[in-house]
Design a protein around this motif. Structure first.
Motif, PDB file in Angstrom:
ATOM      1  N   PHE A 214     -11.623   3.223 -21.138  1.00 61.18           N
ATOM      2  CA  PHE A 214     -12.373   1.525 -21.886  1.00 61.18           C
ATOM      3  C   PHE A 214     -12.918   2.080 -23.154  1.00 61.18           C
ATOM      4  O   PHE A 214     -12.796   1.188 -24.049  1.00 61.18           O
ATOM      5  N   ILE A 215     -13.131   3.280 -23.500  1.00 63.51           N
ATOM      6  CA  ILE A 215     -13.507   3.574 -24.892  1.00 63.51           C
ATOM      7  C   ILE A 215     -12.272   3.796 -25.753  1.00 63.51           C
ATOM      8  O   ILE A 215     -12.228   3.390 -26.742  1.00 63.51           O
ATOM      9  N   GLU A 216     -11.171   3.936 -25.087  1.00 65.03           N
ATOM     10  CA  GLU A 216      -9.849   4.042 -25.911  1.00 65.03           C
ATOM     11  C   GLU A 216      -9.417   2.519 -26.340  1.00 65.03           C
ATOM     12  O   GLU A 216      -8.943   2.305 -27.456  1.00 65.03           O
TER      13      GLU A 216
ATOM     14  N   ARG B  61      -3.344  -2.076 -25.864  1.00 64.06           N
ATOM     15  CA  ARG B  61      -4.394  -0.954 -25.375  1.00 64.06           C
ATOM     16  C   ARG B  61      -4.959  -1.480 -23.869  1.00 64.06           C
ATOM     17  O   ARG B  61      -5.360  -0.618 -23.158  1.00 64.06           O
ATOM     18  N   LEU B  62      -5.442  -2.703 -23.981  1.00 64.39           N
ATOM     19  CA  LEU B  62      -6.036  -3.115 -22.536  1.00 64.39           C
ATOM     20  C   LEU B  62      -5.104  -3.000 -21.397  1.00 64.39           C
ATOM     21  O   LEU B  62      -5.478  -2.447 -20.412  1.00 64.39           O
ATOM     22  N   LEU B  63      -3.756  -3.304 -21.663  1.00 59.61           N
ATOM     23  CA  LEU B  63      -2.994  -3.029 -20.340  1.00 59.61           C
ATOM     24  C   LEU B  63      -2.529  -1.496 -20.288  1.00 59.61           C
ATOM     25  O   LEU B  63      -2.248  -1.145 -19.151  1.00 59.61           O
ATOM     26  N   LYS B  64      -2.553  -0.829 -21.377  1.00 58.43           N
ATOM     27  CA  LYS B  64      -1.947   0.503 -21.109  1.00 58.43           C
ATOM     28  C   LYS B  64      -2.860   1.574 -20.647  1.00 58.43           C
ATOM     29  O   LYS B  64      -2.749   2.251 -19.785  1.00 58.43           O
ATOM     30  N   TYR B  65      -4.192   1.379 -21.045  1.00 56.30           N
ATOM     31  CA  TYR B  65      -5.468   2.464 -20.610  1.00 56.30           C
ATOM     32  C   TYR B  65      -5.995   1.919 -19.396  1.00 56.30           C
ATOM     33  O   TYR B  65      -5.795   2.538 -18.417  1.00 56.30           O
ATOM     34  N   PRO B  66      -6.944   0.743 -19.377  1.00 57.23           N
ATOM     35  CA  PRO B  66      -7.740   0.618 -18.113  1.00 57.23           C
ATOM     36  C   PRO B  66      -6.723   0.051 -16.787  1.00 57.23           C
ATOM     37  O   PRO B  66      -6.824   0.393 -15.794  1.00 57.23           O
ATOM     38  N   VAL B  67      -5.505  -0.735 -17.246  1.00 56.10           N
ATOM     39  CA  VAL B  67      -4.900  -1.277 -16.246  1.00 56.10           C
ATOM     40  C   VAL B  67      -3.671  -0.303 -15.826  1.00 56.10           C
ATOM     41  O   VAL B  67      -3.672   0.186 -14.525  1.00 56.10           O
ATOM     42  N   TRP B  68      -2.849   0.164 -16.620  1.00 58.59           N
ATOM     43  CA  TRP B  68      -1.903   1.036 -16.158  1.00 58.59           C
ATOM     44  C   TRP B  68      -2.626   2.549 -15.771  1.00 58.59           C
ATOM     45  O   TRP B  68      -2.240   3.078 -14.758  1.00 58.59           O
ATOM     46  N   HIS B  69      -3.053   3.264 -16.777  1.00 58.29           N
ATOM     47  CA  HIS B  69      -3.582   4.587 -16.557  1.00 58.29           C
ATOM     48  C   HIS B  69      -4.670   4.378 -15.611  1.00 58.29           C
ATOM     49  O   HIS B  69      -4.726   5.569 -14.839  1.00 58.29           O
TER      50      HIS B  69
END
Length: 457
Positions: free
Chosen positions: A230-232, A256-264
């Motif tokens: 989330f910080i990212e 970033r929303l899709l890449k970090y909290p959703v995908w990762h």
């Protein structure tokens, strides 16, 4: 917010409150106005003309109403002043709440069809993060650090004790074999017997192992990793994704929303649940590794999501580097007690930036040998003046992949995942949960998020 600005705000607040207090006290309490003039109310309840005065209950309600009106004005003034004093922090808090609620609702809706629960979790997390920023701006950063540190230790204490209980029950006879006191022929008989007993104990404590696995894998690692992700989204570390440029930050926000909290985040959830199940079959303990912050970042982060590490790190991210000048063999060292890891992390010769840290890990040691039960020449190779390669050769020859050793000088147990050339310390064998900064006494944010245990992304 600096001290001068805060002093000006407080001065204005005091002046406004003083003037409000004067206006509220202008009306005499012991007088009432009627159609014929002013009637003073006396203690006996009779006016000057002999008529009955206002009942005592009515006078009390009138006084209460004036006090309530005065307090309402005070609260309104206080709220306005707080908004003026902390306008930047409150804007940030509102942004956190909006983003975290949206992300939480989306993730929980996709995974559990419980969007409301996700929004609530996001709201709570956003309030915690936002209020921490307000408290730090108010000059309470040290108090916040202490409160969070105490809260962390109180919340983790029960599971810290359960982890130690699992550690003890996995080998209850461990403390009997701390030193080399038995002849080699007796140890040769004891080793296979104790290995069978270890399997029996391993089966008996399965419920305890499952409880620890779910707590440390899903709750501890899952929550800290989602926080990093989330910080990212809000504060990216990569210039390509918006660091240092507001417009780039805005354009790449959906990415970033899709890449970090959703995908990762999805990959993290799969890993944590999967390893909680795998820990039922694979002997695993939560252990501690002391080092400094730059090394911890190289170990736990990934160069694929961190521009700085991509240009500076000199070994594969997500893995530990084996120590060659060791007392218990060549490999990676861990402690069963976090106080021991903190002491190692604080050694001056080990620190490079005055940031001692402890990496808390789930460790799958594999087949392990207690050096006190190994042949005497192997035990003699331990210690300050020992010969680590002798230990590694014996372990490799007899199928051991890790060793435990009672450090008689420090009075604690050490654990070495034996590795000659960093060939076997895979991320799945040593799975970092989080990094605890001993200086700030808070969990350290890992830029870009931690490297996945299994997925090479």
């Amino acid at each position: 917010m600096n001290a001068t600005y805060l002093l000006r705000v407080l001065t204005v607040a005091l002046l406004m409150l003083f003037s409000t207090g004067l206006r509220a006290s202008d009306v005499p309490v012991a007088a009432s106005v009627n159609g014929t003039g002013i009637t003073l109310v006396q203690d006996g309840g009779q006016g000057s003309d002999g008529a009955s005065g206002a009942p005592h209950g009515r006078r009390s309600r009138g006084l209460f109403h004036r006090v309530f009106r005065f307090m309402k004005v005070v609260l309104i003034i206080f709220a306005v002043l707080m908004v003026l004093a902390f306008k930047e922090e409150l804007i940030q808090l509102a942004l956190f709440i909006g983003v975290f609620c949206a992300i939480g609702a989306l993730v929980f809706h996709l995974l559990f069809d419980k969007g409301e629960l996700g929004a609530l979790a996001g709201f709570i997390l956003a309030v915690i993060v936002g209020l921490r920023g307000i408290a730090e701006a108010f000059g309470m950063s040290y108090a916040v650090t202490v409160i969070l540190s105490v809260g962390y230790h109180l919340l983790s204490l029960p599971f810290y004790c359960l982890n130690h209980l699992q550690y003890f029950l996995s080998e209850p006879w461990r403390y009997v074999f701390r030193r080399d006191r038995l002849p080699d022929r007796v140890k040769k008989v004891l080793r296979p017997v104790l290995e069978v007993l270890k399997v029996v104990m391993y089966v008996l404590i399965t419920p305890l192992r499952l409880l620890n696995a779910v707590y440390f894998n899903i709750f501890v690692h899952g929550l800290t990793e989602f926080y990093d992700l989330f910080i990212e989204v809000l504060s990216p570390c990569s210039r390509k994704e918006g660091a240092g440029s507001f417009w780039r930050w805005l354009v790449f926000f959906p990415w970033r929303l899709l890449k970090y909290p959703v995908w990762h985040g999805f990959l993290t959830l799969v890993e944590t649940v999967g390893w909680s199940i795998a820990d039922i079959f694979i002997p695993t303990l939560t252990m501690y590794h002391g080092t400094d912050l730059p090394a911890a970042q190289n170990i736990t982060a990934t160069s694929g999501r961190n521009d700085y590490l991509a240009s500076t790190m000199d070994w594969n991210s997500g893995t530990f580097r084996a120590s060659e000048s060791s007392w218990g063999g060549i490999g990676v060292y861990f402690a069963s007690d976090r106080a021991v890891a903190k002491r190692y992390a604080g050694d001056p010769y080990r620190l490079s930036d005055n940031n001692p840290v402890v990496i808390v890990c789930r460790v799958s040691p594999g087949r392990m040998i207690n050096y006190a039960l190994a042949p005497s020449y192997v035990y003699a190779a331990t210690g300050r003046y020992g010969h680590p390669p002798t230990i590694n050769r014996y372990a490799e020859k007899h199928g051991y992949v890790s060793g435990e050793w009672w450090n008689d000088s420090g009075k604690y147990w050490e654990y070495c995942l034996l590795d000659w050339q960093n060939l076997y310390n895979f991320p799945w064998r040593i799975r970092p949960l989080y990094v605890f900064n001993c200086r700030t006494r808070l969990i350290q944010h890992v830029k870009g998020g931690m490297k996945h245990w299994f997925f090479k992304i």
